[in-house]
Design a protein around this motif. Structure first.
Motif, PDB file in Angstrom:
ATOM      1  N   PRO A  95      23.512  58.500  26.430  1.00 58.31           N
ATOM      2  CA  PRO A  95      22.643  57.414  26.886  1.00 58.31           C
ATOM      3  C   PRO A  95      21.259  57.980  27.221  1.00 58.31           C
ATOM      4  O   PRO A  95      21.083  59.202  27.283  1.00 58.31           O
ATOM      5  CB  PRO A  95      23.354  56.893  28.143  1.00 58.31           C
ATOM      6  CG  PRO A  95      24.283  57.976  28.565  1.00 58.31           C
ATOM      7  CD  PRO A  95      24.591  58.803  27.373  1.00 58.31           C
ATOM      8  N   LYS A  96      20.283  57.088  27.423  1.00 61.90           N
ATOM      9  CA  LYS A  96      18.927  57.558  27.721  1.00 61.90           C
ATOM     10  C   LYS A  96      18.501  57.088  29.102  1.00 61.90           C
ATOM     11  O   LYS A  96      18.922  56.016  29.566  1.00 61.90           O
ATOM     12  CB  LYS A  96      17.939  56.991  26.682  1.00 61.90           C
ATOM     13  CG  LYS A  96      18.209  57.462  25.263  1.00 61.90           C
ATOM     14  CD  LYS A  96      17.767  58.895  25.057  1.00 61.90           C
ATOM     15  CE  LYS A  96      17.260  59.114  23.664  1.00 61.90           C
ATOM     16  NZ  LYS A  96      18.088  59.739  22.743  1.00 61.90           N
ATOM     17  N   THR A  97      17.629  57.889  29.729  1.00 63.70           N
ATOM     18  CA  THR A  97      17.025  57.458  30.992  1.00 63.70           C
ATOM     19  C   THR A  97      15.943  56.423  30.672  1.00 63.70           C
ATOM     20  O   THR A  97      15.538  56.300  29.513  1.00 63.70           O
ATOM     21  CB  THR A  97      16.374  58.645  31.718  1.00 63.70           C
ATOM     22  OG1 THR A  97      15.272  59.118  30.929  1.00 63.70           O
ATOM     23  CG2 THR A  97      17.377  59.774  31.944  1.00 63.70           C
TER      24      THR A  97
ATOM     25  N   ASP B  44      12.842  56.509  30.980  1.00 58.15           N
ATOM     26  CA  ASP B  44      11.662  57.050  30.300  1.00 58.15           C
ATOM     27  C   ASP B  44      12.028  57.776  29.006  1.00 58.15           C
ATOM     28  O   ASP B  44      11.207  58.515  28.466  1.00 58.15           O
ATOM     29  CB  ASP B  44      10.865  57.969  31.249  1.00 58.15           C
ATOM     30  CG  ASP B  44      11.650  59.200  31.641  1.00 58.15           C
ATOM     31  OD1 ASP B  44      11.197  60.324  31.357  1.00 58.15           O
ATOM     32  OD2 ASP B  44      12.739  59.039  32.223  1.00 58.15           O
ATOM     33  N   GLY B  45      13.218  57.569  28.528  1.00 60.19           N
ATOM     34  CA  GLY B  45      13.553  58.028  27.180  1.00 60.19           C
ATOM     35  C   GLY B  45      14.146  59.412  27.080  1.00 60.19           C
ATOM     36  O   GLY B  45      14.320  59.923  25.975  1.00 60.19           O
ATOM     37  N   GLN B  46      14.485  60.061  28.171  1.00 61.42           N
ATOM     38  CA  GLN B  46      15.133  61.366  28.080  1.00 61.42           C
ATOM     39  C   GLN B  46      16.637  61.158  27.849  1.00 61.42           C
ATOM     40  O   GLN B  46      17.205  60.216  28.402  1.00 61.42           O
ATOM     41  CB  GLN B  46      14.983  62.178  29.369  1.00 61.42           C
ATOM     42  CG  GLN B  46      13.569  62.506  29.792  1.00 61.42           C
ATOM     43  CD  GLN B  46      13.579  63.298  31.085  1.00 61.42           C
ATOM     44  OE1 GLN B  46      14.356  64.246  31.224  1.00 61.42           O
ATOM     45  NE2 GLN B  46      12.744  62.913  32.042  1.00 61.42           N
TER      46      GLN B  46
ATOM     47  N   ASP C 150      20.261  61.404  28.834  1.00 61.18           N
ATOM     48  CA  ASP C 150      20.670  61.323  30.229  1.00 61.18           C
ATOM     49  C   ASP C 150      21.697  62.397  30.572  1.00 61.18           C
ATOM     50  O   ASP C 150      22.824  62.381  30.086  1.00 61.18           O
ATOM     51  CB  ASP C 150      21.227  59.923  30.495  1.00 61.18           C
ATOM     52  CG  ASP C 150      21.301  59.612  31.973  1.00 61.18           C
ATOM     53  OD1 ASP C 150      21.150  58.434  32.332  1.00 61.18           O
ATOM     54  OD2 ASP C 150      21.524  60.539  32.764  1.00 61.18           O
TER      55      ASP C 150
ATOM     56  N   GLN D   6      22.267  62.952  33.841  1.00 62.68           N
ATOM     57  CA  GLN D   6      22.417  62.729  35.274  1.00 62.68           C
ATOM     58  C   GLN D   6      23.865  62.612  35.702  1.00 62.68           C
ATOM     59  O   GLN D   6      24.717  62.151  34.954  1.00 62.68           O
ATOM     60  CB  GLN D   6      21.619  61.490  35.700  1.00 62.68           C
ATOM     61  CG  GLN D   6      20.133  61.661  35.419  1.00 62.68           C
ATOM     62  CD  GLN D   6      19.313  60.495  35.857  1.00 62.68           C
ATOM     63  OE1 GLN D   6      18.584  60.559  36.828  1.00 62.68           O
ATOM     64  NE2 GLN D   6      19.434  59.393  35.130  1.00 62.68           N
ATOM     65  N   GLY D   7      24.112  62.981  36.945  1.00 59.05           N
ATOM     66  CA  GLY D   7      25.443  62.839  37.507  1.00 59.05           C
ATOM     67  C   GLY D   7      25.853  64.069  38.277  1.00 59.05           C
ATOM     68  O   GLY D   7      25.045  64.963  38.538  1.00 59.05           O
TER      69      GLY D   7
ATOM     70  N   ARG E 119      24.394  67.098  26.382  1.00 59.05           N
ATOM     71  CA  ARG E 119      25.532  66.246  26.758  1.00 59.05           C
ATOM     72  C   ARG E 119      26.365  65.962  25.521  1.00 59.05           C
ATOM     73  O   ARG E 119      25.868  65.374  24.561  1.00 59.05           O
ATOM     74  CB  ARG E 119      25.024  64.951  27.366  1.00 59.05           C
ATOM     75  CG  ARG E 119      26.141  64.132  27.990  1.00 59.05           C
ATOM     76  CD  ARG E 119      25.656  63.474  29.225  1.00 59.05           C
ATOM     77  NE  ARG E 119      26.709  62.701  29.881  1.00 59.05           N
ATOM     78  CZ  ARG E 119      26.476  61.660  30.644  1.00 59.05           C
ATOM     79  NH1 ARG E 119      25.224  61.260  30.807  1.00 59.05           N
ATOM     80  NH2 ARG E 119      27.463  61.032  31.235  1.00 59.05           N
ATOM     81  N   VAL E 120      27.603  66.382  25.564  1.00 62.13           N
ATOM     82  CA  VAL E 120      28.460  66.256  24.375  1.00 62.13           C
ATOM     83  C   VAL E 120      29.554  65.217  24.556  1.00 62.13           C
ATOM     84  O   VAL E 120      30.297  64.937  23.633  1.00 62.13           O
ATOM     85  CB  VAL E 120      29.078  67.619  23.984  1.00 62.13           C
ATOM     86  CG1 VAL E 120      27.987  68.575  23.535  1.00 62.13           C
ATOM     87  CG2 VAL E 120      29.868  68.213  25.139  1.00 62.13           C
TER      88      VAL E 120
ATOM     89  N   ASP F 161      30.824  61.838  27.620  1.00 62.04           N
ATOM     90  CA  ASP F 161      30.497  61.183  28.887  1.00 62.04           C
ATOM     91  C   ASP F 161      30.736  62.120  30.058  1.00 62.04           C
ATOM     92  O   ASP F 161      30.022  62.071  31.054  1.00 62.04           O
ATOM     93  CB  ASP F 161      31.348  59.919  29.067  1.00 62.04           C
ATOM     94  CG  ASP F 161      30.780  58.765  28.285  1.00 62.04           C
ATOM     95  OD1 ASP F 161      31.493  57.757  28.117  1.00 62.04           O
ATOM     96  OD2 ASP F 161      29.618  58.873  27.828  1.00 62.04           O
ATOM     97  N   ASP F 162      31.759  62.942  29.912  1.00 62.03           N
ATOM     98  CA  ASP F 162      32.153  63.752  31.055  1.00 62.03           C
ATOM     99  C   ASP F 162      31.942  65.243  30.828  1.00 62.03           C
ATOM    100  O   ASP F 162      32.544  66.060  31.518  1.00 62.03           O
ATOM    101  CB  ASP F 162      33.609  63.482  31.401  1.00 62.03           C
ATOM    102  CG  ASP F 162      34.527  63.767  30.224  1.00 62.03           C
ATOM    103  OD1 ASP F 162      35.730  63.523  30.349  1.00 62.03           O
ATOM    104  OD2 ASP F 162      34.014  64.235  29.168  1.00 62.03           O
ATOM    105  N   ALA F 163      31.049  65.596  29.889  1.00 59.18           N
ATOM    106  CA  ALA F 163      30.857  67.024  29.647  1.00 59.18           C
ATOM    107  C   ALA F 163      29.448  67.327  29.170  1.00 59.18           C
ATOM    108  O   ALA F 163      28.863  66.572  28.377  1.00 59.18           O
ATOM    109  CB  ALA F 163      31.865  67.538  28.613  1.00 59.18           C
TER     110      ALA F 163
ATOM    111  N   ALA G 296      28.340  57.914  39.417  1.00 64.86           N
ATOM    112  CA  ALA G 296      27.246  58.738  38.914  1.00 64.86           C
ATOM    113  C   ALA G 296      26.116  57.919  38.314  1.00 64.86           C
ATOM    114  O   ALA G 296      25.055  58.419  38.044  1.00 64.86           O
ATOM    115  CB  ALA G 296      27.776  59.725  37.888  1.00 64.86           C
TER     116      ALA G 296
ATOM    117  N   GLN H 295      23.626  52.183  25.640  1.00 62.85           N
ATOM    118  CA  GLN H 295      22.241  52.216  25.202  1.00 62.85           C
ATOM    119  C   GLN H 295      22.182  52.605  23.748  1.00 62.85           C
ATOM    120  O   GLN H 295      22.843  53.527  23.305  1.00 62.85           O
ATOM    121  CB  GLN H 295      21.445  53.243  25.997  1.00 62.85           C
ATOM    122  CG  GLN H 295      21.187  52.806  27.435  1.00 62.85           C
ATOM    123  CD  GLN H 295      20.349  53.823  28.167  1.00 62.85           C
ATOM    124  OE1 GLN H 295      19.666  54.614  27.528  1.00 62.85           O
ATOM    125  NE2 GLN H 295      20.415  53.813  29.478  1.00 62.85           N
TER     126      GLN H 295
END
Lengths: 349, 334, 282
Positions: free
Chosen positions: A52-54, A56-58, A60, A62-63, A279-280, A282-284, C17, C23
């Motif tokens: 997924p993307k943040t 501003d387009g990075q 993601d 996060q977490g 990010r490969v 959702d959880d890794a 999280a 998206q």
């Protein structure tokens, strides 16, 4: 979001993880992720995961993540292959887990240390990352840190001499390990290392920045991604100075300007660390790093340390604020000194 | 007058000729004088000014009238100027002090404010500072105790005078008083502010005109905190929040000063002030004086940076004690 | 080489999280230019006499007063101050990174730095000189009139008079120098000479001789910030002129004012305490 602040010197692991404890096994979890790919290349094939993307387009990242793992940095003696079979991997994990539980046998040297399994601090009771690798290092192919240069060996000898000249470990706070002094711990890096317990991270991204918070000792790396240069060499920091950029879906972070006071595997302050976060799943997050320090090693070397999703929040790790350990240890050592001196003196009774 | 830079000596020459050319009282302004305006519309007080004057604050003993005749004033001025030069007579206590007239520091060689009045104080009508209140007497006794505790003038820096310590002198106030020499000011105005720079010791008062209140009573400053406003062509400045460490004729931290500045001629600012401090005096008292235009620039007065005097007098005093102690020891062992 | 990476997780607890799952792939954020393109020149409001209005209270926000060159954090030179006296790190304000000292002068700088508690004039509350006054960690107020622009510093009550109408030659050396100013478009350009050799540029021992000549530019860059640049020339100390630059920030809180910081009183015990009469007079 719940806010829980625990101000112990040793953080308590998540209660839920303890409840989940004994059932640690591969079976019944999400299917193992396989990505056929070449070394040092990001995922490009059809089954590629699109992160997924943040806003501003990075990509993601996060977490909350952990890099807790039983896999050692260097390949163990007697092992020559790069990958275990799944069965061999399980055996290796069980052996390591048993060793962790063993620590608490009364009469063993670790007897005075807290029972890792009791507090759920041992890796097997928390989320940890599994990999079939026999070592985190994949380059050089023998899975070991390369040969040190002459200069590197000289520096190691000089450091040892300085340490010896400084006296006993409990003579002076400055002779004690940096982690015991609550200055910093291995988890922060860079490169990120397995902290042993509480190996937790939080990644937050904002426009133009990626922030990586390491639980111990609340170290926050602020990584600008706007292409600015590293600062002048007069600036030296414990965690160096990091500069990031996106290459496709991979965050590439280069870190220089180390102060050399917490050398990673005896490297110098001229070390350059390049990390790659992809990010490969959702959880890794696939996390690789390359260490380049020509004044220490004849060639650069690389390792892969997977980050897997874990529970938040990150607890506050107010290490220094409750560091009774140092005061007590030094006071105890000074008491010992007094007693020893008294014994040496002929009795004045 | 074009204030181009001139050497110190020719500055003195110009000042002398200015002084000599002045006659009569300060208020020699045209009744219709209207001060020029700054670009943002304030009456313009800007420029270099001096408040040097021979007029004493209080009416001299034996004088009962409020104004001298011009002839009487001349005699008074002549006597005062002679007193300044007299200081340098060899053998007098002031002998070690520098010759004021030699450096042109005496008032008669610079611009000064002439005044037919016999005292700067105009109220109370007897020209004297009012009686001290009961609290004032207590405070004075307290101060005397404190000074005793600090010791003699040369015992330490802290027991010495504020001017010798280069902390603050008489010029900035408020109220602004004749500093005895270099009694010069620079006024600069901008939208919403009037700034008054006092030459000794480069003290600056920044006076806001926007009606903001004085700060919390916990803020205490040597020069207090000033707030200004225009009433017609008069700048009214109220100052409170003094720290009381630099008493004005004995004032405490409760001092409140109200000043009124009005330009009455190209070369003259009328300067009046009222002093209130119930912790010291039974009633407020008021002064009328003036500031005369003088020549710039204001020189940097780096007092503390060049304060060899304080250091040397302390060293000397300690040496004298040492010698006295040695002498006593010698005498007693003989 | 093929590699197989097997990753599993154990904790199947729901997570907060905040990862957004749904998206469509987008192009990665375009990488911004290395430096933002120069903003179009800002035009400051004018004073009543038609000049860019620099009136206000301004303050630098950096570590230049500790060390104008790049430096890392370091312990306090006074142990008992602990972290309150420690030195924060900074990427430096000297353009090009290093001050071009002549070889002998560099030795003096190092000597200064090694003995700074004794030698730094700031310790004794001496006047700070220029440009140090501008980036001390205290605000200063600009009072701007037609013939004079005053810069009034909270630290030690230091004062700079910028002569705008007539140009003043220094009649004598001074700590703050003698400043002549003029307008150059949106910038106030201040040319200062007549320094003594007693002030420093920072707490790290960077210094100058009495040949110092400073040319500054104050340029409004937005309603509440100025761009400050200073070129330093001193052929007795440096092999060539060099430059510092930094933003200055307006103190925008209501009723902002310069407070007294009369530090002479605070250093008397330090400077003269050893000359106190002992024992004290009764």
């Amino acid at each position: 979001m719940r806010h829980r602040t625990l101000v112990y010197a040793c953080a308590v692991s998540i209660v839920i993880a303890i409840a989940m404890a004994a059932t640690s096994s591969v079976a019944g979890q999400s299917a193992p992720l396989e990505k056929p790919r070449a070394v040092a290349k990001t995922v490009t094939v059809a089954k590629a995961y699109a992160p997924p993307k943040t806003p501003d387009g990075q990509p993601d990242l996060q977490g909350f993540w952990t890099n807790s793992t039983y896999v050692p940095l260097e390949r163990p003696q007697g092992v020559t292959k790069e990958y275990y079979t799944p069965e061999e991997a399980e055996v290796a994990i069980k052996r390591a887990a048993d060793r962790e539980a063993e620590q608490t046998e009364p009469g063993t040297t670790a007897d005075v240390h807290y029972d890792f399994s009791q507090f759920g601090l041992d890796r097997s009771q928390s989320t940890f990352a599994k990999t079939l690798r026999t070592s985190l290092i994949y380059d050089p192919p023998d899975g070991k840190i390369p040969q040190m240069t002459q200069e590197g060996q000289k520096r190691v000898a000089e450091r040892a001499a300085l340490r010896k000249a400084a006296g006993g470990q409990y003579d002076d706070v400055k002779n004690m390990p940096i982690g015991s002094r609550c200055i910093m711990m291995g988890g922060a890096g860079p490169p990120l290392q397995n902290a042993g317990y509480n190996a937790n991270y939080q990644i937050v991204q904002g426009a133009g920045y990626v922030m990586i918070l390491t639980e111990m000792i609340h170290d926050a790396r602020i990584i600008p991604i706007d292409g600015r240069p590293a600062p002048p060499s007069g600036v030296r920091q414990w965690t160096g100075v990091s500069r990031g950029r996106w290459e496709g879906n991979t965050l590439v972070v280069e870190t220089t300007n180390f102060n050399g006071k917490n050398p990673f595997r005896n490297g110098s302050e001229n070390m350059k660390v390049t990390e790659r976060f992809t990010r490969v799943a959702d959880d890794a997050i696939e996390y690789k790093f390359t260490v380049d320090d020509p004044s220490t090693w004849s060639k650069a070397w690389s390792a892969e340390l997977p980050l897997v999703k874990t529970d938040g929040p990150i607890f506050e790790f107010a290490c220094h604020e409750s560091n009774h350990g140092i005061a007590n240890i030094l006071a105890g050592a000074r008491e010992d000194d007094k007693k020893a001196a008294a014994q040496r003196k002929p009795s004045s009774n | 007058m074009n204030a181009s830079v001139v050497s110190g000596f020719s500055r003195t020459v110009i000042a002398v000729s200015l002084a000599l050319s002045m006659a009569g009282a300060v208020a020699a302004q045209s009744p219709a004088y209207k001060a020029p305006r700054t670009p943002d519309g304030q009456p313009d007080l800007q420029g270099f000014w001096t408040n040097a004057t021979y007029t004493p604050l209080e009416r001299p003993n034996g004088v009962t009238k409020t104004h001298y005749t011009p002839e009487e004033l001349e005699a008074v001025l002549k006597k005062a100027a002679a007193a300044e030069t007299a200081q340098t007579e060899p053998g007098t206590t002031a002998d070690v002090h520098y010759d004021f007239s030699q450096f042109g520091l005496d008032r008669s060689q610079s611009t000064f404010v002439r005044n037919l009045r016999t005292s700067l104080i105009v109220d109370p009508p007897d020209g004297k500072i009012p009686p001290i209140s009961a609290e004032g007497k207590r405070r004075l006794a307290q101060r005397a105790e404190e000074q005793k505790r600090l010791g003699g003038r040369w015992d330490s820096a802290e027991s010495n005078q504020l001017d010798d310590r280069c902390l603050i002198m008489a010029g900035p106030g408020p109220p602004m008083m004749d500093a005895a020499y270099n009694s010069n000011y620079h006024i600069v105005q901008t939208q919403g502010f009037v700034m008054i720079l006092t030459e000794m010791i480069h003290d600056v008062r920044v006076i806001p005109l926007d009606g903001r209140p004085a700060p919390d009573a916990k803020v205490r400053q040597w020069m207090g905190v000033s707030r200004g406003r225009w009433e017609g062509d008069t700048l009214v400045v109220e100052t409170t929040n003094f720290n009381g460490k630099n008493p004005f004729r004995g004032s405490t931290e409760n001092l409140k000063v109200t000043e009124r500045l009005r330009r009455v001629a190209d070369d003259t600012i009328e300067y009046k002030f009222t002093v209130e401090d119930p912790a010291m005096w039974t009633r407020p008292w008021t002064v009328e004086s003036a500031m005369r235009k003088t020549v710039g620039p204001i020189f940097e007065h780096a007092c503390h940076e060049g304060n060899f005097g304080l250091y040397n007098t302390l060293v000397g005093a300690r040496l004298e004690e040492q010698r006295a102690a040695e002498d006593t020891a010698k005498k007693s062992s003989n | 080489m093929q590699s197989r990476l097997l990753i599993t997780t154990i904790a199947a607890v729901s997570l907060a999280a905040g990862v957004s799952m749904a998206q469509a792939p987008q192009a990665p954020a375009a990488r911004p230019a290395t430096r933002p393109a120069a903003a179009p020149a800002y035009r400051a409001p004018r004073t009543a006499d038609g000049k860019p209005n620099l009136n206000g209270i301004w303050q630098a926000m950096n570590t230049a007063n500790w060390d104008i060159e790049a430096h890392s954090a370091a312990p306090s030179p006074v142990r008992d101050l602990g972290a309150t006296g420690a030195i924060p790190g900074g990427i430096g304000v000297v353009e090009g990174g290093s001050i071009p000292y002549l070889p002998e002068a560099l030795k003096k700088k190092q000597e200064n730095q090694a003995n700074r508690l004794k030698l730094d004039p700031e310790v004794k509350c001496y006047l700070p000189g220029v440009p140090r006054a501008v980036y001390m960690p205290y605000p200063f107020q600009i009072i701007q009139s037609t013939k004079h622009i005053m810069m009034l510093h909270e630290y030690a009550g230091a004062v700079r008079t910028i002569y705008m109408a007539e140009q003043v030659e220094a009649p004598a050396d001074s700590w703050m120098g003698w400043s002549n100013g003029k307008w150059d478009g949106e910038s106030l350009v201040v040319d200062t000479k007549g320094f003594n050799d007693l002030s420093w540029f920072d707490r790290a021992g960077n210094f100058h001789s009495d040949a110092l000549h400073v040319i500054e530019r104050f340029t409004p860059r937005s309603a509440d910030t100025l761009n400050y640049e200073a070129t330093i020339e001193d052929p007795k100390t440096f092999s060539k002129p060099w430059k510092i630059s930094m933003p200055l920030y307006r103190r925008v809180e209501p009723n902002a004012q310069i407070m007294e910081f009369r530090c002479v009183e605070f250093v008397e015990d330090l400077m003269y305490g050893h000359l106190r009469k002992q024992p004290a007079s009764k």
